[in-house]
Structure formats: structure tokens, C-alpha cells
Design a protein around this motif. Structure first.
Motif, PDB file in Angstrom:
ATOM      1  N   ALA A   1     -33.320 -14.484 -17.017  1.00  0.00           N
ATOM      2  CA  ALA A   1     -32.756 -14.432 -15.578  1.00  0.00           C
ATOM      3  C   ALA A   1     -31.234 -15.101 -15.497  1.00  0.00           C
ATOM      4  CB  ALA A   1     -34.007 -14.840 -14.592  1.00  0.00           C
ATOM      5  N   SER A   2     -31.289 -16.105 -16.180  1.00  0.00           N
ATOM      6  CA  SER A   2     -29.865 -16.818 -16.408  1.00  0.00           C
ATOM      7  C   SER A   2     -28.845 -16.049 -16.718  1.00  0.00           C
ATOM      8  CB  SER A   2     -30.181 -18.204 -17.112  1.00  0.00           C
ATOM      9  OG  SER A   2     -30.203 -17.879 -18.536  1.00  0.00           O
ATOM     10  N   GLU A   3     -28.945 -15.075 -17.237  1.00  0.00           N
ATOM     11  CA  GLU A   3     -27.877 -14.243 -17.721  1.00  0.00           C
ATOM     12  C   GLU A   3     -27.562 -12.897 -16.882  1.00  0.00           C
ATOM     13  OE1 GLU A   3     -28.246 -13.155 -21.738  1.00  0.00           O
ATOM     14  OE2 GLU A   3     -28.910 -15.238 -22.343  1.00  0.00           O
ATOM     15  N   GLN A   4     -28.446 -12.842 -15.692  1.00  0.00           N
ATOM     16  CA  GLN A   4     -28.463 -11.875 -14.858  1.00  0.00           C
ATOM     17  C   GLN A   4     -27.057 -11.787 -14.098  1.00  0.00           C
ATOM     18  OE1 GLN A   4     -29.690  -8.638 -14.611  1.00  0.00           O
ATOM     19  NE2 GLN A   4     -31.841  -9.340 -13.688  1.00  0.00           N
ATOM     20  N   ARG A   5     -26.383 -10.680 -13.991  1.00  0.00           N
ATOM     21  CA  ARG A   5     -25.368 -10.459 -13.357  1.00  0.00           C
ATOM     22  C   ARG A   5     -25.506 -10.380 -11.838  1.00  0.00           C
ATOM     23  NH1 ARG A   5     -21.368  -5.777 -15.139  1.00  0.00           N
ATOM     24  NH2 ARG A   5     -21.335  -5.786 -12.901  1.00  0.00           N
ATOM     25  N   VAL A   6     -24.670 -11.075 -10.935  1.00  0.00           N
ATOM     26  CA  VAL A   6     -24.890 -11.050  -9.486  1.00  0.00           C
ATOM     27  C   VAL A   6     -24.821  -9.852  -8.861  1.00  0.00           C
ATOM     28  CG1 VAL A   6     -24.320 -13.790  -9.522  1.00  0.00           C
ATOM     29  CG2 VAL A   6     -22.774 -12.102  -9.029  1.00  0.00           C
ATOM     30  N   ASP A   7     -24.217  -8.829  -9.141  1.00  0.00           N
ATOM     31  CA  ASP A   7     -23.770  -7.593  -8.663  1.00  0.00           C
ATOM     32  C   ASP A   7     -24.923  -6.551  -8.766  1.00  0.00           C
ATOM     33  OD1 ASP A   7     -22.871  -7.361 -11.018  1.00  0.00           O
ATOM     34  OD2 ASP A   7     -21.431  -5.965 -10.352  1.00  0.00           O
ATOM     35  N   THR A   8     -25.885  -7.008  -9.767  1.00  0.00           N
ATOM     36  CA  THR A   8     -26.992  -5.834 -10.125  1.00  0.00           C
ATOM     37  C   THR A   8     -28.413  -5.966  -9.147  1.00  0.00           C
ATOM     38  OG1 THR A   8     -27.794  -7.311 -11.873  1.00  0.00           O
ATOM     39  CG2 THR A   8     -26.076  -5.698 -12.528  1.00  0.00           C
ATOM     40  N   THR A   9     -29.006  -4.859  -9.285  1.00  0.00           N
ATOM     41  CA  THR A   9     -30.224  -4.812  -8.520  1.00  0.00           C
ATOM     42  C   THR A   9     -31.187  -3.936  -9.561  1.00  0.00           C
ATOM     43  OG1 THR A   9     -29.815  -2.619  -7.654  1.00  0.00           O
ATOM     44  CG2 THR A   9     -29.172  -4.715  -6.168  1.00  0.00           C
ATOM     45  N   LEU A  10     -32.186  -3.696  -9.212  1.00  0.00           N
ATOM     46  CA  LEU A  10     -33.432  -3.074  -9.916  1.00  0.00           C
ATOM     47  C   LEU A  10     -32.999  -1.554 -10.211  1.00  0.00           C
ATOM     48  CD1 LEU A  10     -36.263  -3.062 -11.151  1.00  0.00           C
ATOM     49  CD2 LEU A  10     -37.294  -2.753  -8.955  1.00  0.00           C
ATOM     50  N   TYR A  11     -31.935  -1.108  -9.329  1.00  0.00           N
ATOM     51  CA  TYR A  11     -31.655   0.292  -9.293  1.00  0.00           C
ATOM     52  C   TYR A  11     -30.323   0.416 -10.016  1.00  0.00           C
ATOM     53  CZ  TYR A  11     -35.622   0.449  -5.978  1.00  0.00           C
ATOM     54  OH  TYR A  11     -36.796   0.446  -5.558  1.00  0.00           O
ATOM     55  N   LYS A  12     -30.119   1.355 -10.923  1.00  0.00           N
ATOM     56  CA  LYS A  12     -28.771   1.580 -11.488  1.00  0.00           C
ATOM     57  C   LYS A  12     -27.750   1.657 -10.752  1.00  0.00           C
ATOM     58  CE  LYS A  12     -30.044   3.909 -15.602  1.00  0.00           C
ATOM     59  NZ  LYS A  12     -30.093   5.013 -16.500  1.00  0.00           N
ATOM     60  N   HIS A  13     -27.800   2.599  -9.581  1.00  0.00           N
ATOM     61  CA  HIS A  13     -26.708   2.930  -8.796  1.00  0.00           C
ATOM     62  C   HIS A  13     -26.469   2.226  -7.454  1.00  0.00           C
ATOM     63  CE1 HIS A  13     -25.980   5.743 -12.069  1.00  0.00           C
ATOM     64  NE2 HIS A  13     -27.116   6.007 -11.988  1.00  0.00           N
ATOM     65  N   ILE A  14     -27.503   1.062  -7.150  1.00  0.00           N
ATOM     66  CA  ILE A  14     -27.409   0.428  -6.201  1.00  0.00           C
ATOM     67  C   ILE A  14     -26.895  -1.160  -6.426  1.00  0.00           C
ATOM     68  CG2 ILE A  14     -28.607  -0.737  -4.117  1.00  0.00           C
ATOM     69  CD1 ILE A  14     -30.432   1.765  -4.347  1.00  0.00           C
TER      70      ILE A  14
ATOM     71  N   ARG B   1     -25.463  -5.167  -5.489  1.00  0.00           N
ATOM     72  CA  ARG B   1     -25.177  -6.192  -4.561  1.00  0.00           C
ATOM     73  C   ARG B   1     -23.749  -6.354  -4.047  1.00  0.00           C
ATOM     74  NH1 ARG B   1     -29.930  -9.978  -4.399  1.00  0.00           N
ATOM     75  NH2 ARG B   1     -31.281  -9.332  -6.011  1.00  0.00           N
ATOM     76  N   LEU B   2     -23.690  -6.798  -2.799  1.00  0.00           N
ATOM     77  CA  LEU B   2     -22.302  -7.262  -2.470  1.00  0.00           C
ATOM     78  C   LEU B   2     -22.050  -8.731  -3.084  1.00  0.00           C
ATOM     79  CD1 LEU B   2     -22.062  -6.373   1.135  1.00  0.00           C
ATOM     80  CD2 LEU B   2     -20.850  -5.312  -0.484  1.00  0.00           C
ATOM     81  N   ALA B   3     -20.764  -8.829  -3.437  1.00  0.00           N
ATOM     82  CA  ALA B   3     -20.416 -10.201  -3.709  1.00  0.00           C
ATOM     83  C   ALA B   3     -20.300 -11.163  -2.470  1.00  0.00           C
ATOM     84  CB  ALA B   3     -18.954 -10.156  -4.087  1.00  0.00           C
ATOM     85  N   PRO B   4     -20.529 -12.321  -2.842  1.00  0.00           N
ATOM     86  CA  PRO B   4     -20.743 -13.308  -1.932  1.00  0.00           C
ATOM     87  C   PRO B   4     -19.435 -13.302  -0.968  1.00  0.00           C
ATOM     88  CG  PRO B   4     -21.526 -14.560  -3.813  1.00  0.00           C
ATOM     89  CD  PRO B   4     -20.731 -12.996  -3.956  1.00  0.00           C
TER      90      PRO B   4
ATOM     91  N   LEU C   1     -15.186   0.678   2.345  1.00  0.00           N
ATOM     92  CA  LEU C   1     -13.967  -0.267   2.565  1.00  0.00           C
ATOM     93  C   LEU C   1     -14.793  -1.542   2.451  1.00  0.00           C
ATOM     94  CD1 LEU C   1     -11.288  -1.490   3.036  1.00  0.00           C
ATOM     95  CD2 LEU C   1     -12.065  -1.611   5.363  1.00  0.00           C
ATOM     96  N   LEU C   2     -14.443  -2.140   1.092  1.00  0.00           N
ATOM     97  CA  LEU C   2     -15.135  -3.404   0.729  1.00  0.00           C
ATOM     98  C   LEU C   2     -13.998  -4.696   1.194  1.00  0.00           C
ATOM     99  CD1 LEU C   2     -17.437  -5.028  -0.745  1.00  0.00           C
ATOM    100  CD2 LEU C   2     -15.815  -4.645  -2.987  1.00  0.00           C
ATOM    101  N   LYS C   3     -14.536  -5.393   1.791  1.00  0.00           N
ATOM    102  CA  LYS C   3     -13.548  -6.623   2.492  1.00  0.00           C
ATOM    103  C   LYS C   3     -14.122  -8.085   2.291  1.00  0.00           C
ATOM    104  CE  LYS C   3     -11.327  -7.977   6.557  1.00  0.00           C
ATOM    105  NZ  LYS C   3     -11.147  -7.860   8.126  1.00  0.00           N
ATOM    106  N   GLN C   4     -13.212  -8.903   1.609  1.00  0.00           N
ATOM    107  CA  GLN C   4     -13.721 -10.176   1.466  1.00  0.00           C
ATOM    108  C   GLN C   4     -13.352 -11.138   2.743  1.00  0.00           C
ATOM    109  OE1 GLN C   4     -11.982 -12.444  -1.859  1.00  0.00           O
ATOM    110  NE2 GLN C   4     -13.307 -13.966  -1.466  1.00  0.00           N
ATOM    111  N   TYR C   5     -14.310 -11.610   3.461  1.00  0.00           N
ATOM    112  CA  TYR C   5     -13.968 -12.450   4.718  1.00  0.00           C
ATOM    113  C   TYR C   5     -13.836 -13.785   4.475  1.00  0.00           C
ATOM    114  CZ  TYR C   5     -19.044 -13.147   5.013  1.00  0.00           C
ATOM    115  OH  TYR C   5     -20.274 -13.484   4.444  1.00  0.00           O
TER     116      TYR C   5
END
Length: 122
Positions: free
Chosen positions: A20-33, A35-38, A52-56
Motif C-alpha cells: 500500500a505504501s507504494e500505491q500511486r495517488v492517481d490510481t483506483t481499482l479501475y484501470k481507466h478511472i 483520481r484527481l490530484a490534490p 479541463l483539468l485545473k489546479q486551484y
């Protein structure tokens, strides 16, 4: 949404179970779904179907805040702490707290109680 590919991301599943400590933060249980970056939003233009991806927000690690006295540091910390707690008290549901006995949960509970008591008096 039947058009969404719900294939399982086996690497994610493996990592969750064994690394779990090596898990990428943008991945999920689904291949093509993913997570948004913080501190990001994703907006979809319905006409062009363009995302449109935007960092706020981003952490400014270079700006240093300097106060003249220790009391000013305490006051600033208290102000931001109270503001953070107050933001999390906005709800249509009853408020509950889980206390671990540590300073953080006890401090949050104390400030929340103080804010809610002041609100009830007004």
C-alpha cells in the motif's frame, strides 16, 4: 454508466493488499478511472466533450511569515485553526466527533464546542 470501461486494475489491487505504501495517488481499482490530484478540479465541456483539468491551489513553500511577537504567532495559528474547524461544522446533519485522546482531536472538539456554543447564544 455503461459506456465506462470498468476493467479491474490488478496492479492497484495487488498494491493495496501487499504494498500500500507504494500505491500511486492517481490510481483506483479501475484501470481507466483515475483520481484527481490534490487541489485540482475536472470540468467537462459537454459540447466539445473536452475535459479541463485545473489546479486551484498550491502550497507556497517559499513565502516566510514573520511576526514581531510570539503572541502574534499564537493569534494567527488560533485564527486559522478556528477557521478550519468552522468550515467543517457546516452540515445539515448532526455533528459527531471521534476522540483518540490526542491533542489534535481534543483541540478540534474543544474549538468546535466553543464555536457551536457561541452560535447557539447569538
Amino acid at each position: 454508466m455503461p459506456e465506462i470501461d470498468k476493467s479491474i486494475n490488478t496492479q492497484f489491487l495487488y498494491n493495496q493488499m501487499f504494498r500500500a505504501s507504494e500505491q500511486r495517488v492517481d490510481t483506483t481499482l479501475y484501470k481507466h478511472i483515475h483520481r484527481l490530484a490534490p487541489a485540482h478540479t475536472l470540468t467537462l465541456d459537454l459540447e466539445s466533450k473536452t475535459p479541463l483539468l485545473k489546479q486551484y491551489w498550491h502550497l507556497d513553500a517559499d513565502t516566510e511569515i514573520k511576526f514581531d511577537t510570539r503572541q502574534e504567532y499564537y493569534d494567527a495559528l488560533l485564527h486559522h485553526f478556528e477557521t478550519a474547524v468552522k468550515c467543517r461544522l457546516r452540515t445539515a446533519y448532526p455533528i459527531g466527533v471521534e476522540l483518540s485522546g490526542g491533542m489534535d482531536s481534543s483541540g478540534i472538539t474543544g474549538v468546535a464546542s466553543h464555536i457551536l456554543k457561541k452560535k447557539a447564544v447569538v
